[in-house]
Enzyme design. Structure first.
Site, PDB file in Angstrom:
ATOM      1  N   LEU A 110       0.813  -1.213   0.000  1.00 51.09           N
ATOM      2  CA  LEU A 110       0.000   0.000   0.000  1.00 51.09           C
ATOM      3  C   LEU A 110       0.848   1.265   0.000  1.00 51.09           C
ATOM      4  O   LEU A 110       0.319   2.371  -0.061  1.00 51.09           O
ATOM      5  CB  LEU A 110      -0.924   0.024   1.234  1.00 51.09           C
ATOM      6  CG  LEU A 110      -1.944  -1.105   1.329  1.00 51.09           C
ATOM      7  CD1 LEU A 110      -2.727  -1.010   2.622  1.00 51.09           C
ATOM      8  CD2 LEU A 110      -2.903  -1.065   0.140  1.00 51.09           C
ATOM      9  N   GLY A 161       5.705   4.367   4.738  1.00 50.91           N
ATOM     10  CA  GLY A 161       5.561   5.421   5.730  1.00 50.91           C
ATOM     11  C   GLY A 161       6.902   5.784   6.295  1.00 50.91           C
ATOM     12  O   GLY A 161       7.953   5.352   5.826  1.00 50.91           O
ATOM     13  N   GLY A 162       6.902   6.618   7.341  1.00 51.74           N
ATOM     14  CA  GLY A 162       8.145   7.050   7.944  1.00 51.74           C
ATOM     15  C   GLY A 162       8.905   5.934   8.613  1.00 51.74           C
ATOM     16  O   GLY A 162      10.107   6.028   8.827  1.00 51.74           O
ATOM     17  N   THR A 211       7.003  -0.288   5.502  1.00 48.16           N
ATOM     18  CA  THR A 211       6.112  -0.523   4.370  1.00 48.16           C
ATOM     19  C   THR A 211       4.816  -1.135   4.879  1.00 48.16           C
ATOM     20  O   THR A 211       4.829  -1.981   5.766  1.00 48.16           O
ATOM     21  CB  THR A 211       6.775  -1.476   3.360  1.00 48.16           C
ATOM     22  OG1 THR A 211       8.026  -0.908   2.949  1.00 48.16           O
ATOM     23  CG2 THR A 211       5.889  -1.680   2.157  1.00 48.16           C
ATOM     24  N   VAL A 212       3.688  -0.712   4.289  1.00 47.49           N
ATOM     25  CA  VAL A 212       2.375  -1.171   4.732  1.00 47.49           C
ATOM     26  C   VAL A 212       1.796  -2.103   3.670  1.00 47.49           C
ATOM     27  O   VAL A 212       1.805  -1.785   2.472  1.00 47.49           O
ATOM     28  CB  VAL A 212       1.429   0.023   4.976  1.00 47.49           C
ATOM     29  CG1 VAL A 212       0.064  -0.470   5.451  1.00 47.49           C
ATOM     30  CG2 VAL A 212       2.030   0.967   6.004  1.00 47.49           C
ATOM     31  N   ASP A 256       4.848  13.737  15.634  1.00 44.70           N
ATOM     32  CA  ASP A 256       5.021  13.736  14.173  1.00 44.70           C
ATOM     33  C   ASP A 256       3.684  13.981  13.477  1.00 44.70           C
ATOM     34  O   ASP A 256       3.247  13.217  12.625  1.00 44.70           O
ATOM     35  CB  ASP A 256       5.635  12.412  13.710  1.00 44.70           C
ATOM     36  CG  ASP A 256       6.249  12.514  12.304  1.00 44.70           C
ATOM     37  OD1 ASP A 256       6.442  13.644  11.830  1.00 44.70           O
ATOM     38  OD2 ASP A 256       6.533  11.470  11.718  1.00 44.70           O
TER      39      ASP A 256
END
Length: 790
Positions: free
Chosen positions: A487, A490-491, A494-495, A605
């Site tokens: 998908l 991100g910081g 990986t999703v 954040d």
């Protein structure tokens, strides 16, 4: 007759279809050629006279990066267009190179006049000599590696100095001779002629800069030709290395340059070479938890924020340094980076589709036999039945029958043996790996479970027992982490999208790198999310502890991030009504974290990529890897600074002291992003201001609508100004001057309620227009109820 007519018509139809196909093919070829030849931004001029102007340079400000703007104009009627830096046009651009990051320019020489510039009695004179003295190009400096200082004349000593306070001497030479004596050249080791110091002198320039001062001193009173005021005593200029040598070699050493002027062309068209680079101020800072690297992993992460836009380009840190001579000190004028297309690609790496694949098979001397073009490369092989070197002419020769049969037999035998060896080895390796993998999972589980239990000890929770998901379950849910389930990143990892055996659709976050800091942040995110339960905070289903860095399993949020919905190419984005509601929901989530949990939590954040939206555009705050608990009896904690530049609280960045006001600052930046649709990470105003500073400055000047998103100005009313003022208060530099998130939430709730009430009132007014005359009392009752509610 009818049969002939039908056949003729059929032939005409076939011919028309063939012509249409050829026209379509030619149009496609023209489009492809135009895409390949693109050197500037769409719609921007890229030619001035006969000189190409590739991006990041441009003829207009909107067509170039800051500091790369050039001027294209007529110097006089009937002359070709002139490309130059700045408004004064001192340096005329003749060529721009993307490959070696240089600009070739023509600049003027300086006539040294006996009467005004230098005193024949031994005095000295100082003044500006050469350069971009109007500050028009912040990205270009003179390249010491390509240029030199040249002085012609008798009895002159010249010093090239920096323009700073100390005026350091960075190049000097002297020229002596008798009046009327021609200059004398020496042959260098490379075979070219160089000035000997008699009649002319040459020296290297040891420091890169945008412009320089020059100081001239008379060596002796009898060294000049003529009396004071009778014309030039000599000439001084900065020129491309070797240019003066070539002019001298062509014209001959007998020409007396100490007594005669150079021709007008030579005085006004002295070539020099500038070096340029992208300043580090345009380089996107890596997100929290990501490595600092000067290579492509840093420079090409976000094509909207950095200048290496092509996916087939890389970025390299570079410096413009001084002379390489070890006897002189080394100066560094600028530090930045440049972009280059990958090997096998050519074009402009600063454009999205700028780097195009090179068809090596169409190039000469690449392959002399079977050639196949590949992305960024090519394959060259000898034809079947031949062997040898396909990269040279006549390199492939035919195999003889007996030799071919022997080679085939050997190949079959060796292949069969290798197959058996490979299958046997694969079976053994599989068994060994399975045992090793099982032991490794058990070790990671014990290690991560221990860390998680230690972090949750003060919470007295059984999270480590009731939310554990096995790695086998997650591998099945994601088809062994198939790339098709990816998908995005991100910081902190990986999703992947997955479906558990319970048929729950989930999002699974896995770290990209294995370092202790990542492990700590994943454990920290589990510990925090297990303690919170709020409608606007993403829900944690569980975690897997059988990997070196734990895997986190969240509820699946289908509509992506606020960043993706806000920053779209279309002029229309999220409606102002949705943006205001989203701001309220984010404020609710932060107020809950700060005020309504057993131990306050600072997110640390807050940014639009960390705001998820579900099918109904309901906010789900995510990414708690950098979050921290704040003890109830303390106002803040001292930590290593984490966060994203552009959103990061400057007070926290300078002191390392984290408080809830740090989240308030980041939320204020997010409000400004919702109002303006501009990216805080990459935005720079014409004066170099960040988005926050530019926004606050415009409010103070009463020019708020100069920066607002036109859609917000059109759809919003007076509440837009209220939200803008609230955002300005949230981003005050002093944290004590900012309100708490609770007060911010209450203010936004009030603004949102007023907006909804106004919308409902407008709907009621429209509905009353439909009431019949004999039902007027109904309308009156409705108005009274509205006033009572108010």
């Amino acid at each position: 007759m009818s049969v002939l007519t039908t056949a003729s018509m059929a032939r005409q139809l076939v011919l028309a279809a063939a012509v249409a196909a050829l026209v379509s093919l030619s149009q496609l070829l023209l489009l492809a050629s135009a895409a390949a030849d693109q050197i500037g931004l769409p719609g921007c001029p890229t030619i001035c006279g006969n000189i190409s102007v590739p991006y990041p340079f441009g003829i207009t400000p909107e067509c170039s990066l800051p500091g790369f703007n050039l001027t294209c104009d007529d110097t006089s009627r009937g002359t070709p267009l002139r490309l130059s830096f700045g408004g004064n046009g001192t340096l005329r651009v003749t060529n721009i190179s993307l490959d070696d990051a240089t600009v070739r320019v023509y600049g003027p020489a300086i006539e040294i006049k006996l009467s005004s510039d230098i005193d024949a009695g031994g005095g000295s004179w100082g003044g500006q000599a050469w350069g971009l003295n109007d500050g028009s190009s912040a990205a270009c400096v003179l390249s010491p590696a390509h240029n030199e200082l040249v002085v012609t004349g008798c009895g002159i000593f010249a010093e090239l100095r920096t323009t700073d306070y100390d005026e350091v001497v960075i190049g000097s030479c002297g020229s002596v001779c008798s009046p009327g004596q021609p200059y004398i050249l020496q042959t260098s080791s490379r075979g070219c002629k160089k000035c000997s110091g008699i009649g002319c002198c040459q020296t290297a320039i040891t420091k890169a800069d945008t412009f320089y001062n020059v100081r001239l001193t008379a060596i002796s009173s009898g060294g000049f030709e003529g009396a004071p005021g009778e014309g030039p005593a000599g000439t001084l200029f900065i020129a491309e290395e070797g240019w003066f040598d070539s002019r001298s070699n062509h014209t001959g050493a007998a020409i007396n340059l100490t007594a005669a002027k150079f021709d007008e062309d030579m005085m006004t068209n002295v070539p020099a070479v500038l070096a340029w680079m992208i300043p580090h101020s345009m380089l996107q800072e890596p997100a929290a938890g990501e490595p600092r690297d000067g290579n492509a992993t840093t420079c090409t992460r976000d094509t909207g924020a950095t200048v290496c836009h092509s996916r087939y380009s890389s970025c390299t840190n570079t410096t413009i340094q001084t002379s390489s001579s070890s006897s002189e000190p080394t100066y560094v004028a600028k530090i930045g980076y440049i972009c280059k297309c990958w090997d096998g690609y050519k074009g402009n790496p600063y454009l999205i589709d700028g780097c195009q694949d090179i068809d090596e098979c169409a190039l000469p001397d690449k392959c002399y036999w079977s050639c196949k073009n590949l992305p960024g490369n090519y394959s060259c092989q000898c034809p079947e039945g031949t062997s040898g070197d396909p990269y040279r002419p006549n390199g492939c020769t035919k195999l003889h029958g007996s030799r071919a049969g022997l080679i085939i037999a050997l190949g079959i035998g060796i292949g069969t043996g290798l197959l058996i060896l490979v299958l046997g080895s694969a079976f053994l390796v599989h068994k060994v790996k399975a045992v090793k993998k099982k032991r490794q999972r058990q070790r990671f589980f014990k290690q991560n479970r221990g860390q998680l239990l230690q972090q949750l000890l003060c919470q007295k929770t059984d999270i480590a027992e009731r939310m554990i998901i096995t790695l086998e379950e997650l591998e099945k849910a994601t088809n062994n982490f198939d790339k098709a389930r990816d998908l995005g990143g991100g910081g902190h990892g990986t999703v992947y999208k997955g479906i558990l055996s319970s048929l729950h659709v989930v999002a699974i976050k896995r770290s990209n790198i294995v370092i202790q800091r990542e492990i700590d942040e994943f454990i920290n995110e589990v510990a925090i999310l297990s303690q919170v339960n709020h409608r606007n905070i993403v829900k944690l289903h569980g975690c897997c502890l059988e990997t070196q860095v734990p895997l986190l399993v969240y509820e699946f949020i289908s509509s992506g991030t606020l960043y993706n919905h806000l920053h779209v190419e279309a002029p229309i984005s999220l409606s102002w009504r949705d943006r205001l509601r989203i701001a309220v929901e984010i404020a609710r989530a932060l107020t809950y974290l700060h005020s309504f949990v057993s131990m306050p939590i600072i997110h640390r954040d807050i940014k639009s990529p960390n705001i998820l939206l579900d099918d109904n555009f309901i906010v789900k705050l995510a990414d708690f890897g950098a979050s921290r608990y704040i003890p109830v009896d303390q106002s803040g904690v001292d930590t290593v600074v984490q966060g994203t530049l552009g959103y990061l609280d400057p007070m926290y960045h300078s002191t390392g002291h984290l408080t809830e006001k740090s989240d308030v600052y980041s939320f204020g930046v997010l409000l400004i992003e919702l109002l303006t649709r501009k990216k805080p990470v990459s935005y720079r105003s014409a004066r170099g201001y960040s988005l926050t500073k530019h926004f606050v400055t415009l409010i103070s000047e009463g020019k708020l609508f100069d920066i607002l998103d036109p859609q917000v100005s059109k759809e919003g009313d007076g509440e837009v100004i209220d939200v803008a003022l609230l955002a300005a208060i949230c981003v005050k530099l002093n944290g004590e001057d900012r309100p708490t998130m609770r007060k911010v939430e209450m203010a936004l709730e009030s603004i949102h309620a007023s907006k909804e009430y106004a919308s409902m009132s407008a709907t009621d007014d429209e509905s009353e227009n439909w009431i019949q005359v004999n039902d007027a009392t109904v309308g009156e009752t409705r108005i009274e109820d509205a006033c009572w509610d108010e």
